[in-house]
Design an enzyme around this catalytic site. Structure first.
Site, mmCIF file in Angstrom:
data_model
loop_
_atom_site.group_PDB
_atom_site.id
_atom_site.type_symbol
_atom_site.label_atom_id
_atom_site.label_comp_id
_atom_site.label_asym_id
_atom_site.label_seq_id
_atom_site.Cartn_x
_atom_site.Cartn_y
_atom_site.Cartn_z
ATOM 1 N N SER A 91 10.147 -7.996 -8.739
ATOM 2 C CA SER A 91 10.348 -9.444 -8.703
ATOM 3 C C SER A 91 11.516 -9.876 -9.593
ATOM 4 O O SER A 91 11.847 -9.220 -10.580
ATOM 5 C CB SER A 91 9.073 -10.159 -9.162
HETATM 6 N N1 SAM Z 1 4.733 -6.226 -9.893
HETATM 7 C C1 SAM Z 1 5.788 -5.456 -9.280
HETATM 8 C C2 SAM Z 1 6.884 -5.091 -10.242
HETATM 9 O O1 SAM Z 1 6.830 -5.482 -11.401
HETATM 10 O O2 SAM Z 1 7.789 -4.373 -9.816
HETATM 11 C C3 SAM Z 1 6.359 -6.108 -8.062
HETATM 12 C C4 SAM Z 1 5.411 -6.068 -6.947
HETATM 13 S S1 SAM Z 1 6.072 -6.135 -5.323
HETATM 14 C C5 SAM Z 1 6.723 -7.746 -5.229
HETATM 15 C C6 SAM Z 1 4.520 -6.190 -4.437
HETATM 16 C C7 SAM Z 1 3.741 -4.902 -4.469
HETATM 17 O O3 SAM Z 1 2.416 -5.169 -3.994
HETATM 18 C C8 SAM Z 1 4.316 -3.819 -3.560
HETATM 19 O O4 SAM Z 1 4.583 -2.669 -4.309
HETATM 20 C C9 SAM Z 1 3.209 -3.592 -2.529
HETATM 21 O O5 SAM Z 1 3.117 -2.252 -2.094
HETATM 22 C C10 SAM Z 1 1.985 -4.012 -3.310
HETATM 23 N N2 SAM Z 1 0.809 -4.384 -2.511
HETATM 24 C C11 SAM Z 1 0.742 -5.106 -1.376
HETATM 25 N N3 SAM Z 1 -0.551 -5.230 -0.977
HETATM 26 C C12 SAM Z 1 -1.311 -4.577 -1.897
HETATM 27 C C13 SAM Z 1 -2.719 -4.350 -2.052
HETATM 28 N N4 SAM Z 1 -3.634 -4.804 -1.192
HETATM 29 N N5 SAM Z 1 -3.136 -3.642 -3.121
HETATM 30 C C14 SAM Z 1 -2.258 -3.149 -4.032
HETATM 31 N N6 SAM Z 1 -0.920 -3.326 -3.931
HETATM 32 C C15 SAM Z 1 -0.452 -4.041 -2.879
#
Ligand code: SAM
Length: 215
Positions: free
Chosen positions: A61
């Site tokens: 993000s």
């Molecule tokens: N917090 C992260 C960082 O600091 O880099 C950024 C997160 S990114 C915007 C969103 C993440 O959520 C992705 O890596 C995606 O694979 C994960 N994601 C989506 N659905 C999910 C779920 N049900 N459970 C766990 N992770 C999930």
């Protein structure tokens, strides 16, 4: 490259002018080495005012969004925090500096494994990583004082509301798969008290209490 100066500049030009005020959040974000959480090819852009791609088509993000979400959690240092969407691990690292313990869930196993390697190398010993569907939460570790979802949800997943401690706070982008609104909800005896914050765009939360695999 002078990453320390770029980090200070990020705080001065991207966070403070847009209203981030919590001195602990500003201090931690001027210290956590964001460039070590992006891939090698993106290192020179790590402190840009933008989200960046990670491997597997996901994103780290934008610094401002990390700051807003962290500030909304109002961490004082003794909280047990659950993050859904480990991604690069950067947000978890920021949270770990401001709370007691961080539990973070990532659905893509390769991203979770990479994050574990980084936390080990950087000696973040209060972060616990699990691969799986974060919309189900982490029942064995509940209740959590704070929950943060870093992917866009259709609604606040019910299991996460159940796993939030009384007076606990959850911060989550809610909307459609392409645009959301940041919500902060506080759990009280009367139910969830919701506040609506900035519009935002996150990758979709995919899972049983999120979007389907096709999103
Ligand atoms: N917090 C992260 C960082 O600091 O880099 C950024 C997160 S990114 C915007 C969103 C993440 O959520 C992705 O890596 C995606 O694979 C994960 N994601 C989506 N659905 C999910 C779920 N049900 N459970 C766990 N992770 C999930």
């Amino acid at each position: 490259m002078d990453y320390e100066s770029l980090r200070k500049e990020m705080v001065l030009t991207q966070l403070i002018p847009r209203g981030i005020r919590d001195p602990r959040v500003l201090e931690v974000m001027s210290r956590v080495p964001r460039h070590l959480f992006v891939g090698e090819r993106a290192m020179s852009r790590a402190y840009d005012d933008a989200a960046l791609p990670t491997s597997d088509g996901q994103t780290i993000s934008q610094p401002y969004m990390v700051a807003v979400m962290t500030e909304l959690l109002t961490l004082r240092g003794n909280e047990k925090v659950l993050e859904i969407g480990t991604g690069s691990g950067y947000q978890a690292a920021v949270l770990s500096e401001l709370s007691k313990e961080v539990f973070t869930i990532e659905r893509i196993a390769a991203l979770a494994a990479k994050a574990v390697e980084k936390f080990d190398a950087m000696k973040y010993t209060n972060i616990h990583v699990m691969t799986g569907d974060g919309t189900l939460g982490w029942p064995g570790e509940a209740p959590f004082d704070r929950i943060i979802i870093t992917a866009g949800a259709p609604e606040i997943p019910k299991p996460l509301i159940d796993q939030l401690a009384p007076e606990g706070i959850i911060v989550v982008p809610v909307g459609d798969p392409y645009s959301q609104r940041l919500i902060r909800a506080t759990k009280s005896a009367g139910g969830l008290k919701k506040e609506f914050h900035t519009p935002c765009v996150f990758v979709p939360l995919v899972g049983k209490f999120g979007w389907g695999e096709d999103k």
